[in-house]
Design a protein around this motif. Structure first.
Motif, PDB file in Angstrom:
ATOM      1  N   LEU A  62       0.825  -1.207   0.000  1.00 13.01           N
ATOM      2  CA  LEU A  62       0.000   0.000   0.000  1.00 13.01           C
ATOM      3  C   LEU A  62       0.863   1.263   0.000  1.00 13.01           C
ATOM      4  O   LEU A  62       1.675   1.484   0.900  1.00 13.01           O
ATOM      5  CB  LEU A  62      -0.926   0.005   1.211  1.00 13.01           C
ATOM      6  N   HIS A  63       0.657   2.087  -1.023  1.00 13.51           N
ATOM      7  CA  HIS A  63       1.313   3.393  -1.137  1.00 13.51           C
ATOM      8  C   HIS A  63       0.234   4.471  -1.115  1.00 13.51           C
ATOM      9  O   HIS A  63      -0.754   4.376  -1.854  1.00 13.51           O
ATOM     10  CB  HIS A  63       2.102   3.507  -2.442  1.00 13.51           C
TER      11      HIS A  63
ATOM     12  N   ALA B 282       2.057  16.664  -4.109  1.00 14.20           N
ATOM     13  CA  ALA B 282       1.768  15.386  -3.469  1.00 14.20           C
ATOM     14  C   ALA B 282       2.960  14.905  -2.639  1.00 14.20           C
ATOM     15  O   ALA B 282       4.107  14.962  -3.082  1.00 14.20           O
ATOM     16  CB  ALA B 282       1.403  14.338  -4.517  1.00 14.20           C
ATOM     17  N   LYS B 283       2.682  14.445  -1.427  1.00 13.66           N
ATOM     18  CA  LYS B 283       3.712  13.902  -0.545  1.00 13.66           C
ATOM     19  C   LYS B 283       3.357  12.466  -0.205  1.00 13.66           C
ATOM     20  O   LYS B 283       2.264  12.191   0.281  1.00 13.66           O
ATOM     21  CB  LYS B 283       3.816  14.729   0.737  1.00 13.66           C
ATOM     22  N   GLU B 284       4.269  11.544  -0.467  1.00 14.99           N
ATOM     23  CA  GLU B 284       4.015  10.139  -0.170  1.00 14.99           C
ATOM     24  C   GLU B 284       4.162   9.888   1.326  1.00 14.99           C
ATOM     25  O   GLU B 284       5.193  10.224   1.924  1.00 14.99           O
ATOM     26  CB  GLU B 284       4.967   9.234  -0.943  1.00 14.99           C
ATOM     27  N   ILE B 285       3.133   9.311   1.928  1.00 11.08           N
ATOM     28  CA  ILE B 285       3.150   9.019   3.365  1.00 11.08           C
ATOM     29  C   ILE B 285       3.383   7.534   3.623  1.00 11.08           C
ATOM     30  O   ILE B 285       4.241   7.165   4.416  1.00 11.08           O
ATOM     31  CB  ILE B 285       1.823   9.440   4.027  1.00 11.08           C
ATOM     32  N   LEU B 286       2.609   6.686   2.951  1.00 10.45           N
ATOM     33  CA  LEU B 286       2.798   5.248   3.078  1.00 10.45           C
ATOM     34  C   LEU B 286       3.613   4.754   1.894  1.00 10.45           C
ATOM     35  O   LEU B 286       3.314   5.081   0.741  1.00 10.45           O
ATOM     36  CB  LEU B 286       1.455   4.517   3.144  1.00 10.45           C
ATOM     37  N   ARG B 287       4.621   3.935   2.177  1.00 10.84           N
ATOM     38  CA  ARG B 287       5.587   3.542   1.152  1.00 10.84           C
ATOM     39  C   ARG B 287       5.716   2.028   1.021  1.00 10.84           C
ATOM     40  O   ARG B 287       6.798   1.470   1.092  1.00 10.84           O
ATOM     41  CB  ARG B 287       6.959   4.154   1.467  1.00 10.84           C
ATOM     42  N   GLY B 288       4.591   1.374   0.860  1.00 11.84           N
ATOM     43  CA  GLY B 288       4.630  -0.068   0.654  1.00 11.84           C
ATOM     44  C   GLY B 288       4.348  -0.851   1.920  1.00 11.84           C
ATOM     45  O   GLY B 288       5.207  -1.582   2.417  1.00 11.84           O
ATOM     46  N   VAL B 289       3.122  -0.713   2.448  1.00 14.15           N
ATOM     47  CA  VAL B 289       2.738  -1.414   3.679  1.00 14.15           C
ATOM     48  C   VAL B 289       2.182  -2.790   3.333  1.00 14.15           C
ATOM     49  O   VAL B 289       1.299  -2.919   2.482  1.00 14.15           O
ATOM     50  CB  VAL B 289       1.677  -0.609   4.455  1.00 14.15           C
TER      51      VAL B 289
END
Length: 255
Positions: free
Chosen positions: A9-10, A19-26
């Protein structure tokens, strides 16, 4: 057995700078009957994970899936996710002036079940749920969260959890702002819900205090938008003793 599966999950959020990425591959799987505790420093994305699963429009999923019994809930609206069996207890519950707790609970139950509960038994169920949370029956006539103390807000959410009985409860810092007595009452509510045997809990917290009352099957360290390490209850004890520093440094070194 129900399963909530989070796969690669990204998630991004819009800021003034784009846009700022918060989740980086959960990647995380919660099965019914399990309690998973997510711990991590401020800003690591823990609350973002909960709100994304629940369907908050602020967050944009750029990659990955969230599967509830094999069905991708990211394609569902917020109310469809609730009817499918998800419940979110928020860190900061919002006030709803003019809407009584009684009307709020009955409307929510009707929306979840697709039919109105029988009034005679429903009033009894509500009063019993409130009593279990050390809330007087007159509490049901107050406007939702308006003028509530921090403890009342969290105990009210546990009464909701009791009455709505979802498959999975996402609890975002349910221990935030609670004194020791309220913490025990709230923890008892979570344990009663989980004790039904086929219910899963994803508990987000900063501290091990609540884990003295709610015993997790798994503990996950969440840093820089992903799970950095997973383990059992002893991992929480290690975090209490040593903090998150080694995980933060390791995450910074790989970015």
């Amino acid at each position: 057995m129900a399963t909530l599966e989070i796969k690669d999950l990204h998630v991004s959020v819009e800021t003034e700078d784009g846009a700022k990425e918060i989740l980086r591959g959960v990647d995380l799987t919660v099965r019914s009957g399990e309690i998973h505790a997510i711990m991590g420093p401020n800003g690591s994305g823990k609350s973002t994970l909960a709100y994304t699963i629940a369907g908050h429009p602020k967050y944009t999923v750029t990659q990955g899936e969230v599967l509830l019994d094999g069905e991708n809930i990211l394609e569902m609206s917020v109310d469809e996710r609730a009817r499918a069996g998800l419940f979110l207890a928020m860190q900061y519950p919002v006030e709803i002036p003019g809407v009584s707790v009684a009307n709020f609970l009955r409307t929510a139950k009707t929306a979840i079940d697709g039919e109105s509960p029988k009034l005679r038994t429903w009033v009894k169920d509500v009063n019993e749920a409130l009593e279990r949370m050390d809330l007087d029956a007159s509490f049901s006539q107050r406007s939702v969260n308006e003028g509530f103390s921090g403890g009342e807000k969290k105990r009210h959410e546990m009464a909701q959890l009791d009455l709505l009985d979802p498959k999975f409860a996402l609890l975002d810092e349910t221990d935030s702002g609670l004194d020791i007595d309220a913490l025990r009452v709230v923890s008892d509510g979570v344990n009663r819900y989980h004790g039904r045997g086929d219910r899963g809990v994803l508990l987000i917290t900063h501290y091990t205090r609540i884990l003295q009352y709610i015993k997790p099957d798994y503990v996950h360290v969440f840093v820089a938008g992903k799970v950095a390490e997973s383990g059992g209850r002893d991992l929480a004890d290690q975090l209490e003793a040593n903090g998150y520093d080694k995980y933060v440094k390791a995450a910074a070194a790989t970015r």
